[in-house]
Design an enzyme around this catalytic site. Sequence first.
Site, PDB file in Angstrom:
ATOM      1  N   SER A 601       0.847  -1.195   0.000  1.00  0.00           N
ATOM      2  CA  SER A 601       0.000   0.000   0.000  1.00  0.00           C
ATOM      3  C   SER A 601       0.884   1.247   0.000  1.00  0.00           C
ATOM      4  O   SER A 601       1.687   1.415  -0.918  1.00  0.00           O
ATOM      5  CB  SER A 601      -0.965  -0.033   1.190  1.00  0.00           C
ATOM      6  OG  SER A 601      -1.968   0.943   1.053  1.00  0.00           O
ATOM      7  N   ASP A 676      -8.949  -4.994  -5.950  1.00  0.00           N
ATOM      8  CA  ASP A 676      -8.554  -3.943  -5.007  1.00  0.00           C
ATOM      9  C   ASP A 676      -9.398  -2.679  -5.219  1.00  0.00           C
ATOM     10  O   ASP A 676      -9.264  -2.003  -6.235  1.00  0.00           O
ATOM     11  CB  ASP A 676      -7.075  -3.625  -5.196  1.00  0.00           C
ATOM     12  CG  ASP A 676      -6.514  -2.762  -4.074  1.00  0.00           C
ATOM     13  OD1 ASP A 676      -7.300  -2.087  -3.381  1.00  0.00           O
ATOM     14  OD2 ASP A 676      -5.278  -2.754  -3.904  1.00  0.00           O
ATOM     15  N   HIS A 708      -7.479  -5.373  -1.282  1.00  0.00           N
ATOM     16  CA  HIS A 708      -6.266  -4.570  -1.094  1.00  0.00           C
ATOM     17  C   HIS A 708      -5.121  -5.348  -0.461  1.00  0.00           C
ATOM     18  O   HIS A 708      -3.991  -4.890  -0.475  1.00  0.00           O
ATOM     19  CB  HIS A 708      -6.581  -3.332  -0.264  1.00  0.00           C
ATOM     20  CG  HIS A 708      -5.456  -2.349  -0.199  1.00  0.00           C
ATOM     21  ND1 HIS A 708      -4.755  -1.945  -1.318  1.00  0.00           N
ATOM     22  CD2 HIS A 708      -4.884  -1.703   0.843  1.00  0.00           C
ATOM     23  CE1 HIS A 708      -3.815  -1.081  -0.967  1.00  0.00           C
ATOM     24  NE2 HIS A 708      -3.871  -0.925   0.333  1.00  0.00           N
TER      25      HIS A 708
END
Length: 730
Positions: A601, A676, A708
């Site tokens: 991320s 995602d 995600h």
Amino acid sequence: MEKLKSRFLAGIFLMICGTVQAQEARLLATQESVAEGKKLQIGHLMDRSLYAGAPSQLQWNALVNEPACFFVEGDTLKRFLPATGVTENVLTREDLNNDLAMRKYNLMDHFPHILEIGNGTVFFDCHDNRMIFDYRAKTLIFDASQRSDATNFDVHTKTLQVAYTRENNLYVTRNRMRFAVTHDEDKAIVNGQVVHRNEFGITKGTFWSNSGNKLAFYVMDERMVNRYPLTVYGEDSTYVRQIRYPEAGNTMHRVQVKIFDAMAHTSRFLEPYADPGENYIPSITWSPDDSELYVVMLDRNQKELMLLCYDANTGNVKRVVFQERNSTYVEPEAGIVFRPRHPDQFAWLSERSGYNHLYLYRTDGECIKAITPEKEHWMVTSFLGFSLDGNTAYVTGTKDGPLQENLYGVDVQTGKVTRITKENGVHRVKMHASGKYFIDDWSSPEVARCTQIIDNKGKIVKVMKKTTDPMEGYVSPEFRLYSLKAADGKTDLYGRMLLPPDFDANKKYPVIVYVYGGPHVQLITQRYNYDCGTFLRFLAQQGYIVWTLDSRGSANRGFAFESAIHRRVGDVETADQMRGIEFLKSLPYVDAARIGVDGWSYGGFMTLTLKTRYPDVFKVATAGGPVIDWKWYEVMYGERYMGTPQDNPEGYRNANLIERVDSVRGKVLIMQGGLDPVVLPKNSITFVEKCIEKKIPVDFFLYPAHEHNVRGRERDHLYEKIYDYYRQNL
């Protein structure tokens, strides 16, 4: 992240100072390795026995005058009464099934998931139904939905009304009757659900009034927001899931608040104070007598916040209670909380002093005082509530050190702060509505996890479960905690090092840097293993030094520390991470030619930023779900830290990793969830496409069915993928 062993004295670190080349690093704590024992295996990293657990479904009841802590043990719901110390059985799976069988419902093969405990009632999931069960009479009161697609349940425990959503519409059950509150056919108009993509601490979309006679809820119109396709690959069919995703600088959704009168079955919108398409509504709070609704509104630039007071009967604005401005950004993450016995006063959390502190206001807008000492440089991490007399505020915070989190009671009149939790470490606390007792779920370098009931003086009423070391019998790395100076030469940063169990200072070892670096995350705390996860521990067992540094931009160190990245994400964090690299290179046992970097991320963005800015420093990089171009990230988070692409083109260009593809050298693996909805797959795919265009070799792996991150049992596959990549290339 979690796990480790070491000692601290009253939150003050043992500091062993030393200068290594030009880089000063202080060794704050260390834990000797244990060479004996078995090693972790990839296929076992998700084994629950390796993690310290807590009592199942532990939660408080809603009764103010009868504090009780409920938990599930086997097939039995139990209740602990802290006032008497008595634990008793309340309800068994057999009790539930006996009643369900009479009603010809499907039986349960395990005790169900409890959503809420009320006055003699338990609200739980049962197959596709959500039910309210009278645990005293051992009988079903009614089922709340009878629909498998019902979600977002919100129970008013006094009246047993239940609000819930099906698809985009809102429904309510009252007196065994079910009816629709909204009737929007266009699914882009979403009622009673989370808005603003879970930013600003928003976790729900419905808000019952204290009496239960009214229900406030969000109405989000996403019709003007761009759609983004996510492909779902099934065994029998493949289809496209369309999501609405407001990218930075583009049109965002419009959010308004509606009030439903549960007695008259009528609804009305609150009067818009400003353009709903250019403002956020982070929180909604009812006044104690239900006559007013207090709504926080934040402008799209996130620099000006207003608290508005509405007449709950007419929906009209009565007044602007107060305003808060900041030239960088204002980030409200909690709503107001009214002070008991003082219906004209409420508490408000703000970082206006540079650190998160609690303030007391009147409903006319007067700031009476700072409840917690605003001149002190520590963060209130959460406000749990007031005592019943309103004279004590209970908060958790970092008063005793930035790596700790403790529970404190604050005298509202004098401002005296009293620490309640006794053990150094990180305490996650849930307060009973009476303010007399707390569930204290804590961890420290010596204790993996302890769940206990304490009173408001800190006395331990009952230890529910304590685990010292869930990995007893496994070989342990050596953990070291350091303090380094940031790239500005003055800010202290904390670094964590894992050394292989058979560490030999005369040898040289490859290093894997695990990075995040962004807001709302702190990787290094005074929890077990200094918050180090099992996978990093596994990597150290395989012969790697594992290094992590919380750079400026990360959480719980104050507003200036976190907002240092404003409009220039990637710059300050990279500079700080490179100070850590300088320190590592100065160590004689570090193989400077074999350094890798891994993150997911924001950490994926940082991984590729470090790799492309310093391609010859990092031999290998593994990035998961990375933000590649911040103009593709969502409005709320992206514009807070970067502004818009229109008003900050240089900042966006500087952070754009597509612009740095030519710098890619060595081995790079990018991993991406195919579904995602947070960091859109087009980030990774576009980066890979540009590498192909430039004839630059890069490795890419898609997890088609994951969002995600890769969660559940398949996470073992992710761990093995990352480990194999380093084993083969570093």
